[in-house]
Design an enzyme around this catalytic site. Sequence first.
Site, short mmCIF file in Angstrom:
data_model
loop_
_atom_site.label_atom_id
_atom_site.label_comp_id
_atom_site.label_asym_id
_atom_site.label_seq_id
_atom_site.Cartn_x
_atom_site.Cartn_y
_atom_site.Cartn_z
N ARG A 165 66.01 -7.80 46.55
CA ARG A 165 65.44 -7.52 45.24
C ARG A 165 66.40 -6.60 44.45
O ARG A 165 67.39 -6.12 45.01
CB ARG A 165 64.06 -6.88 45.40
N ASN A 219 58.77 -2.63 39.58
CA ASN A 219 58.51 -1.83 40.78
C ASN A 219 59.67 -0.88 40.99
O ASN A 219 60.81 -1.30 41.17
CB ASN A 219 58.38 -2.74 42.00
N GLU A 220 59.36 0.40 40.94
CA GLU A 220 60.35 1.44 41.23
C GLU A 220 61.69 1.17 40.51
O GLU A 220 62.71 0.89 41.15
CB GLU A 220 60.58 1.56 42.75
N GLU A 267 60.68 -6.37 55.65
CA GLU A 267 59.78 -5.23 55.88
C GLU A 267 58.72 -5.52 56.93
O GLU A 267 57.65 -4.91 56.92
CB GLU A 267 59.13 -4.82 54.55
N LYS A 268 59.04 -6.43 57.86
CA LYS A 268 57.98 -6.85 58.80
C LYS A 268 57.59 -5.76 59.80
O LYS A 268 56.53 -5.83 60.40
CB LYS A 268 58.36 -8.13 59.52
N PHE A 269 58.43 -4.74 59.96
CA PHE A 269 58.04 -3.65 60.86
C PHE A 269 57.44 -2.46 60.11
O PHE A 269 57.33 -1.37 60.65
CB PHE A 269 59.22 -3.23 61.74
N HIS A 270 57.10 -2.68 58.85
CA HIS A 270 56.44 -1.63 58.05
C HIS A 270 54.94 -1.70 58.31
O HIS A 270 54.36 -2.78 58.35
CB HIS A 270 56.73 -1.90 56.57
N GLU A 328 51.62 3.96 46.14
CA GLU A 328 51.99 3.50 47.49
C GLU A 328 52.14 4.71 48.40
O GLU A 328 52.71 5.73 47.99
CB GLU A 328 53.36 2.81 47.49
N TRP A 360 62.36 1.80 57.28
CA TRP A 360 63.70 2.06 56.74
C TRP A 360 64.25 3.43 57.09
O TRP A 360 65.29 3.82 56.60
CB TRP A 360 63.70 1.85 55.23
C1 GAL Z 1 58.71 1.10 48.29
C2 GAL Z 1 58.57 -0.22 47.56
C3 GAL Z 1 57.70 -1.19 48.31
C4 GAL Z 1 58.09 -1.21 49.76
C5 GAL Z 1 57.99 0.18 50.33
C6 GAL Z 1 58.31 0.25 51.80
O1 GAL Z 1 59.86 1.78 47.91
O2 GAL Z 1 58.02 -0.02 46.29
O3 GAL Z 1 57.82 -2.46 47.74
O4 GAL Z 1 59.39 -1.69 49.89
O5 GAL Z 1 58.88 1.01 49.66
O6 GAL Z 1 58.21 1.58 52.27
#
Ligand code: GAL
Length: 659
Positions: free
Chosen positions: A113, A151-152, A356-359, A308, A316
């Site tokens: 992205r 987004n951000e 982001e599957k391990f989030h 969020e 990450w």
């Molecule tokens: C944010 C983002 C989300 C997701 C999240 C993961 O920075 O807006 O889309 O990536 O982090 O922690």
Amino acid sequence: MHRYPVLPEGIAYGGDYNPEQWPEETWHEDVRLMREAGVNLVSLGVFAWGLLEPAEGVYDFAWLDRVLDLLQENGIKVNLATPTASPPPWFRRAHPGARLVDQQGRVVSGGSRHGFCPSSPEYARAAARITERLAERYATHPAVVMWHVHNEYGWANAACYCEVSQEHFRRWLRERYGTLEALNAAWGTTFWGLRHGAWDEIEAPRNPAPGLIPALQLDFQRFCVEAHIELFRAEREVIRRFSDLPVTTNFMIANCKPMDYWRWAAEVDVVSNDHYLQAERPGNHIELAMCADLTRSVAGGSPWMLMEHSTGAVNWQPRNLAKRPGEMRRNSLAHVARGSDSVLFFQWRASRFGAEKFHSAMVPHAGPDSRLWREVVALGRDVRRLAGVRGGRVAAEVAILWDWESWWALELDWRPSVDLDFRERVEAYYEALWREHVTVDFAHPGADLSRYKLVVAPSAYLLTQEAGKNLRRHVESGGHLLVSYFSGIADEHDTIHPGPYPGALRDVLGLTVEEFHPLAERASVPVSGGLTGRVWSERVRPAGARAVRTFEGGPDAGHPAVTQHDLGEGVAWYVATAPGDLRGLLAEVLDAAGVDRPRGLPDTLELVRRGRHLFLINHGEEPVTVEGVTGVALLDGRACDGSVTVPGGDVVVVAAPDR
Ligand code: GAL
């Protein structure tokens, strides 16, 4: 202007919902589980551009229609996103000129992205087009209660170094300065003979050589903020043609150095923020509190939205520690205590594929038969019990100065020490205040400071003369001011104020600084009163101020380390080093300033008052009893009659009786 989403219930509960990653059967399970957890708001379509517009000018809204209808049937409201943070692969191929170029001049590859140039007219046109389609189609959908633009902003593309961006930068400079003479004067280009004789001689700091003009670097940062704000405004104006609902975009407060959120806050109807805990960091809940207070402050004290955070681990950080039982609840309610009217997560259901599957998520891979899901359901219940908190305001008697421009300027290259670190100093003071149970606001140095008993300037390197006068007015009219070293040194162009340091603060502090003596790595100097100074020492020469602590060793032995200056009705304090332990010193200043705070409580107890609600969050393991508390504990209905006990790891929210 700050307006609020119209939600069916008090505090919004939910998160980013990405149904596009799942077969339609799962959507039905999703809404059933959302109801079980008490979810009342989801952010929808945040990254769905490539699915809504699979080819340029070809649209598919059928699936989004069905999702919106399903959510509406189940009483779940929607914060509808414009998907413009993730342009589809076709956009990249069709518009190679819109690709992001990094500081080394390399085109950033696709497949993720945010890979677009913020100055690209092609991008702006494409973003406006998809926004228009969404706004005209869904503006009157009954599920939609607000708009989540993009987004951000700046997450991965805060600055682009392509030719288009460079041209945009020059146009922006022309508007700012009008003439090259004005620009040359502001940038101090007689230094090294770098006078610019034509606008197109100016280069963005791509692949910068050492010693690049500091004022150019600062202006480039300012320009980057404005380039993103222009994009936001364009989308917001498209939405406005169809809808009056509140528009926001999610910030990354304190964790996105390039974005000046004082500027951003003026653009949104409601401030919203994303916060992720630094999992391995001891005392990370204090950093969370700081970010929440900063978010409330950029919102001008109005309630804001936690857009969020995470139920558990992120994906990450170097080691993605899961939250311990109870930690998610403490985190969520700390945001509410500090002004958030929502508890929203990234994300609803954990992805099976993609980056982001391990989030973590509200629905983990383990499914609903899990500790995490049970905590999510329990938190939903808590949030419903806190409905009456909504709209409440947090009052603070202390403000810390926070300025993104000063952060940028302090950390440009070739400063007196690499240990000069904006966040480190701000966090040191914030933490000491947090542990003293003092609620703080953050303030821009130019803001109205009249409601604060104490203003703390932990790292205000860049400070204009006007801001210096503002601080002086604060002291003269009876306030206290506490300033840390290397503050008030330079103006907005990184030019040192005339005369001895600290030019913008000499009068108010009643002193001058003759010479800086930064300390060697890990070196320290003894200071009277049992303090140890790190990072910095300097030769302070009082001119009205008196020494209250003295350096007892090092290059400034025998000279003031901490001073006090009576001015008008107030007092200005100065700290010429980084004391190893700030709490004793701060307690002295708080007492002198008459800042009211509870005494005798452990420094693991977080205590915040929001409206008529007192939040008590116990980050320690032992129970804590707080005296002088009367009302109803909302989370378990208990009556408190003069005292309340908060078990280890627990949260108690007491509503004071109506008067
Ligand atoms: C944010 C983002 C989300 C997701 C999240 C993961 O920075 O807006 O889309 O990536 O982090 O922690």
